[in-house]
Scaffold this motif. Sequence first.
Motif, PDB file in Angstrom:
ATOM      1  N   ILE A 192       0.773  -1.339   0.042  1.00 34.35           N
ATOM      2  CA  ILE A 192       0.131  -0.059   0.028  1.00 34.35           C
ATOM      3  C   ILE A 192       0.876   1.228  -0.072  1.00 34.35           C
ATOM      4  CG2 ILE A 192      -1.816   1.313   1.413  1.00 34.35           C
ATOM      5  CD1 ILE A 192      -2.967  -1.388   2.425  1.00 34.35           C
ATOM      6  N   THR A 193       1.866   1.183   0.865  1.00 34.72           N
ATOM      7  CA  THR A 193       2.801   2.293   0.913  1.00 34.72           C
ATOM      8  C   THR A 193       3.495   2.631  -0.489  1.00 34.72           C
ATOM      9  OG1 THR A 193       3.264   1.929   3.249  1.00 34.72           O
ATOM     10  CG2 THR A 193       4.775   3.470   1.945  1.00 34.72           C
ATOM     11  N   GLY A 242      14.160   1.023 -18.000  1.00 40.08           N
ATOM     12  CA  GLY A 242      12.699   0.902 -17.944  1.00 40.08           C
ATOM     13  C   GLY A 242      12.357  -0.811 -17.806  1.00 40.08           C
ATOM     14  N   VAL A 243      12.887  -1.722 -18.541  1.00 37.60           N
ATOM     15  CA  VAL A 243      12.797  -3.061 -18.495  1.00 37.60           C
ATOM     16  C   VAL A 243      13.243  -3.600 -17.094  1.00 37.60           C
ATOM     17  CG1 VAL A 243      13.411  -5.267 -19.560  1.00 37.60           C
ATOM     18  CG2 VAL A 243      12.630  -3.402 -20.863  1.00 37.60           C
ATOM     19  N   MET A 244      14.415  -3.085 -16.943  1.00 34.85           N
ATOM     20  CA  MET A 244      15.398  -3.302 -15.597  1.00 34.85           C
ATOM     21  C   MET A 244      14.239  -3.231 -14.397  1.00 34.85           C
ATOM     22  SD  MET A 244      16.895  -1.770 -12.965  1.00 34.85           S
ATOM     23  CE  MET A 244      17.823  -0.154 -13.654  1.00 34.85           C
ATOM     24  N   ALA A 245      14.014  -2.177 -14.405  1.00 34.90           N
ATOM     25  CA  ALA A 245      13.032  -1.359 -13.133  1.00 34.90           C
ATOM     26  C   ALA A 245      11.688  -2.338 -13.013  1.00 34.90           C
ATOM     27  CB  ALA A 245      12.699  -0.145 -13.330  1.00 34.90           C
ATOM     28  N   LEU A 246      11.087  -2.566 -14.030  1.00 38.35           N
ATOM     29  CA  LEU A 246       9.706  -3.433 -14.128  1.00 38.35           C
ATOM     30  C   LEU A 246      10.093  -4.821 -13.768  1.00 38.35           C
ATOM     31  CD1 LEU A 246       7.917  -1.734 -17.494  1.00 38.35           C
ATOM     32  CD2 LEU A 246       7.483  -1.720 -14.984  1.00 38.35           C
ATOM     33  N   GLY A 247      11.178  -5.423 -14.207  1.00 38.76           N
ATOM     34  CA  GLY A 247      11.675  -6.865 -13.991  1.00 38.76           C
ATOM     35  C   GLY A 247      11.937  -7.106 -12.643  1.00 38.76           C
ATOM     36  N   ILE A 248      12.689  -6.016 -11.733  1.00 41.36           N
ATOM     37  CA  ILE A 248      12.935  -5.916 -10.609  1.00 41.36           C
ATOM     38  C   ILE A 248      11.588  -6.263  -9.689  1.00 41.36           C
ATOM     39  CG2 ILE A 248      13.767  -4.766  -8.335  1.00 41.36           C
ATOM     40  CD1 ILE A 248      15.951  -6.488 -10.300  1.00 41.36           C
ATOM     41  N   MET A 249      10.599  -5.123  -9.822  1.00 42.05           N
ATOM     42  CA  MET A 249       9.354  -5.122  -9.375  1.00 42.05           C
ATOM     43  C   MET A 249       8.512  -6.323  -9.516  1.00 42.05           C
ATOM     44  SD  MET A 249       7.196  -3.884  -7.296  1.00 42.05           S
ATOM     45  CE  MET A 249       8.426  -2.490  -6.829  1.00 42.05           C
ATOM     46  N   GLY A 250       8.513  -6.774 -10.888  1.00 48.14           N
ATOM     47  CA  GLY A 250       7.666  -7.821 -11.376  1.00 48.14           C
ATOM     48  C   GLY A 250       8.302  -9.405 -10.436  1.00 48.14           C
ATOM     49  N   TYR A 274       7.126 -11.758  -2.135  1.00 47.10           N
ATOM     50  CA  TYR A 274       7.837 -11.108  -1.294  1.00 47.10           C
ATOM     51  C   TYR A 274       6.899  -9.896  -0.735  1.00 47.10           C
ATOM     52  CZ  TYR A 274      12.603 -13.036  -2.877  1.00 47.10           C
ATOM     53  OH  TYR A 274      13.266 -13.766  -3.084  1.00 47.10           O
ATOM     54  N   THR A 275       7.201  -9.467   0.513  1.00 51.16           N
ATOM     55  CA  THR A 275       6.210  -8.354   1.183  1.00 51.16           C
ATOM     56  C   THR A 275       6.944  -7.137   1.052  1.00 51.16           C
ATOM     57  OG1 THR A 275       5.237 -10.032   2.882  1.00 51.16           O
ATOM     58  CG2 THR A 275       5.003  -7.572   3.224  1.00 51.16           C
ATOM     59  N   LEU A 276       6.374  -6.203   0.229  1.00 50.95           N
ATOM     60  CA  LEU A 276       6.833  -4.733   0.353  1.00 50.95           C
ATOM     61  C   LEU A 276       6.564  -4.018   1.601  1.00 50.95           C
ATOM     62  CD1 LEU A 276       5.751  -3.603  -3.437  1.00 50.95           C
ATOM     63  CD2 LEU A 276       7.988  -4.840  -2.657  1.00 50.95           C
ATOM     64  N   PRO A 277       7.846  -3.197   2.228  1.00 45.98           N
ATOM     65  CA  PRO A 277       7.614  -2.698   3.467  1.00 45.98           C
ATOM     66  C   PRO A 277       6.498  -1.457   3.435  1.00 45.98           C
ATOM     67  CG  PRO A 277       9.534  -1.860   2.179  1.00 45.98           C
ATOM     68  CD  PRO A 277       9.049  -2.978   1.355  1.00 45.98           C
ATOM     69  N   GLU A 278       5.947  -1.441   4.626  1.00 43.67           N
ATOM     70  CA  GLU A 278       4.896  -0.286   4.944  1.00 43.67           C
ATOM     71  C   GLU A 278       5.534   0.806   5.722  1.00 43.67           C
ATOM     72  OE1 GLU A 278       2.321  -0.569   3.086  1.00 43.67           O
ATOM     73  OE2 GLU A 278       1.943  -2.389   2.539  1.00 43.67           O
ATOM     74  N   LEU A 279       4.980   1.748   5.484  1.00 47.20           N
ATOM     75  CA  LEU A 279       5.874   3.078   6.212  1.00 47.20           C
ATOM     76  C   LEU A 279       5.802   2.909   7.465  1.00 47.20           C
ATOM     77  CD1 LEU A 279       6.746   6.098   6.073  1.00 47.20           C
ATOM     78  CD2 LEU A 279       4.405   6.946   6.027  1.00 47.20           C
ATOM     79  N   ALA A 280       7.004   3.460   8.283  1.00 45.82           N
ATOM     80  CA  ALA A 280       7.111   3.387   9.737  1.00 45.82           C
ATOM     81  C   ALA A 280       8.089   4.599   9.964  1.00 45.82           C
ATOM     82  CB  ALA A 280       7.493   1.952  10.011  1.00 45.82           C
ATOM     83  N   ALA A 315      12.928  -3.209  -2.940  1.00 53.82           N
ATOM     84  CA  ALA A 315      13.740  -4.340  -3.330  1.00 53.82           C
ATOM     85  C   ALA A 315      14.714  -4.844  -2.345  1.00 53.82           C
ATOM     86  CB  ALA A 315      14.078  -4.437  -4.766  1.00 53.82           C
ATOM     87  N   GLY A 316      15.361  -3.979  -1.904  1.00 53.08           N
ATOM     88  CA  GLY A 316      16.474  -4.029  -0.980  1.00 53.08           C
ATOM     89  C   GLY A 316      15.818  -4.374   0.587  1.00 53.08           C
ATOM     90  N   ILE A 317      14.865  -3.784   0.922  1.00 49.92           N
ATOM     91  CA  ILE A 317      14.198  -4.170   2.277  1.00 49.92           C
ATOM     92  C   ILE A 317      13.173  -5.674   2.034  1.00 49.92           C
ATOM     93  CG2 ILE A 317      12.687  -3.429   4.024  1.00 49.92           C
ATOM     94  CD1 ILE A 317      13.145  -0.799   3.365  1.00 49.92           C
ATOM     95  N   ALA A 318      12.633  -5.704   0.952  1.00 46.85           N
ATOM     96  CA  ALA A 318      11.573  -6.874   0.759  1.00 46.85           C
ATOM     97  C   ALA A 318      12.728  -8.168   0.522  1.00 46.85           C
ATOM     98  CB  ALA A 318      10.747  -6.782  -0.238  1.00 46.85           C
ATOM     99  N   PHE A 319      13.660  -7.961   0.051  1.00 45.22           N
ATOM    100  CA  PHE A 319      14.530  -9.043  -0.533  1.00 45.22           C
ATOM    101  C   PHE A 319      15.365  -9.785   0.704  1.00 45.22           C
ATOM    102  CE2 PHE A 319      18.327 -11.245  -2.107  1.00 45.22           C
ATOM    103  CZ  PHE A 319      18.015 -12.219  -2.741  1.00 45.22           C
ATOM    104  N   TYR A 320      15.760  -9.036   1.508  1.00 47.30           N
ATOM    105  CA  TYR A 320      16.682  -9.198   2.532  1.00 47.30           C
ATOM    106  C   TYR A 320      15.949  -9.311   4.019  1.00 47.30           C
ATOM    107  CZ  TYR A 320      20.669  -8.639  -0.670  1.00 47.30           C
ATOM    108  OH  TYR A 320      21.518  -9.115  -1.532  1.00 47.30           O
ATOM    109  N   GLY A 321      14.547  -8.994   3.846  1.00 48.11           N
ATOM    110  CA  GLY A 321      13.701  -9.396   5.154  1.00 48.11           C
ATOM    111  C   GLY A 321      13.568  -8.092   5.824  1.00 48.11           C
TER     112      GLY A 321
END
Length: 478
Positions: free
Chosen positions: A2-3, A194-202, A209-215, A281-287
Amino acid sequence: MITFLCALFLLVAGYFGYGRLVERAFRPDERPTPAMAHPDGVDYVPMKTWRVFLIQLLNIAGTGPIFGALMGAVFGPVVYLWIVLGCILGGAVHDYMTGMISVRMNGASVSEIVGRYLGGTAKQIMRVFSVVLLVLVGTVFTTSPAALLARLTPAWMDQGVWVAVILVYYLLATLLPIDKLIGKLYPIFGIVLGVMALGIMGGLLAGGYTLPELALTGQHPSGTPVWPYMFVTVACGAVSGFHATQSPMMARCIKSEADGRKVFYGAMLAEGVIALVWASAGIAFYGATGGLQAALTQLGQSGVVYDLSVSLLGVVGGALAVVGVVVCPVSSGDTAFRSARLTIADWFHIDQSPLSRRLAVTLPLLAVGACLTQVDFDVVWRYFSWSNQTLAMIALWAAAMYLVENAPMAFWPLCAVPAAFMSAVSCTYILMAQEGLGLPQQIAYPIGALFALGCAALFAVGAARKKNGRSLSGERKV
C-alpha cells in the motif's frame, strides 16, 4: 504494498499538480530557445522532446537512485517519505528551475547561473565546486559499473580492464556532437533501464515478497541517526545538485520552453520511481533493514545489485538487470565529463567548435578521473554525496533569487524553503560525518539549524535589495 502504491501515485500526481504550479511561476513563453536561435552542431542541437527527456533521465539517473536508494533503505521505510517529498518539492523543482533558467541564459552552466543571481564571488566558488563534483561523479560512475561488468565477464576482464574501456567511451561521448553518440544510444538505454526496473518489481511480486509499509520509528542499524545521514545518502533519488550540472546540456537542445516541465520536472520524478523500486527491493528481498545492511557490508553495493537481480530474475534476467544498472551510471558518467568540459569552456571562454580545443579540455579531466578510480569507492561516494547536496543548496538559493525578480509571490515556498532545508542538511552532515568534523549531535544539530536560518536571513536581505532595484554589488540597476 500500500505504501509503495501510494508513493507511486503521489509522484505521478506531483507532476500534474505541483509541477504545473512551478511551471506557472516560471511562465515559459514562445521566445526561441538556444538550440533554435543558434545551433552549432556540437552542443546546441535541437532534438525531439522524447529524445531530450530520455537523455535527461539517463544523465541524472546514475547509481544514485539505485545505490543511494539501497543504502538509504537501511534507515527503514521512512525513506519513502524523503524520496516522494524530496522529489516533488525539492529535486524536481531544482531540476526544472536550473534547466529553464539556463534556457533563458543561452544554455549557461550552473556556475554562471549562480553568478548571475548570487554574485561574482559565488560564481567563482561554484565554478571550482561544480568541476570538482563533476569529476567525482565521473569517477563514481566509472568504478561502480566496472565492478558490475567484471562479475559478468571472464576473469581476465577484471575491473581495471573495464575502467579503461569505460574511460575510452567517456572520451568519445565528451568530444562528439551530442546527437551523434549520446543522442542515438540513450533511447536504447532508456528502454533497458525501464525493463530493468519493471523486471525487479515483477520479480518481487512473483516471488511473493512483502513490500515494506511506512514506519516512522527506527534508525540505521549501526546507530547512525536518520537526520541528516539519510537525506545525504539517498542523494540523486530525491534531491541532487549534480542535476544542475546536467540540465544546462538539455537546455541547449530543447525546441520550446513549453517542453521544460516534461524534460526537467518529469525526468526527476521518473528517477524517483526508480529509487522507490530499489529501496523496496532491498528491504523486501533481505527481509529487514538489518539484513540489507549486512548484505551491503559483506557484498558492497555492486554485489547487492547483482545478488538481488540474479535471485529475482534468474541468470539471464539478472544479467539484463545488471546491464541496466551499468547503463545507468555510464550514461551519467559520460555527461558528467561533458558537463565539466562545458563548465570550463564557459569559465575561460573557450570556443568548443574545434575538436582540438574540446580535446585540450577533456584529456586532463579524464586523467584526473582515472587517478581517482584508485581511491576507495566508499570514500569517494561520501564526498560526492555531501558535495552533491551542497551544490543543490546553492542552486536552489539561486533559483529562489530568480523568482524574486520574476515571481515575487512564489520564491519563498517554491525555492527558498527547500534551499533552507538543504542548507541545514548539508551543514549538519559535514559537522557530524567522519570525513567532516565528527562533532556530536548535541553540537551539530543547533549549528546546522542556525546555519540554515543565517542563509535564509542573508537571502531575505538580498531579495529586499533586488526588489528595491539594486544588484548584489550594491549598484542600482539601469
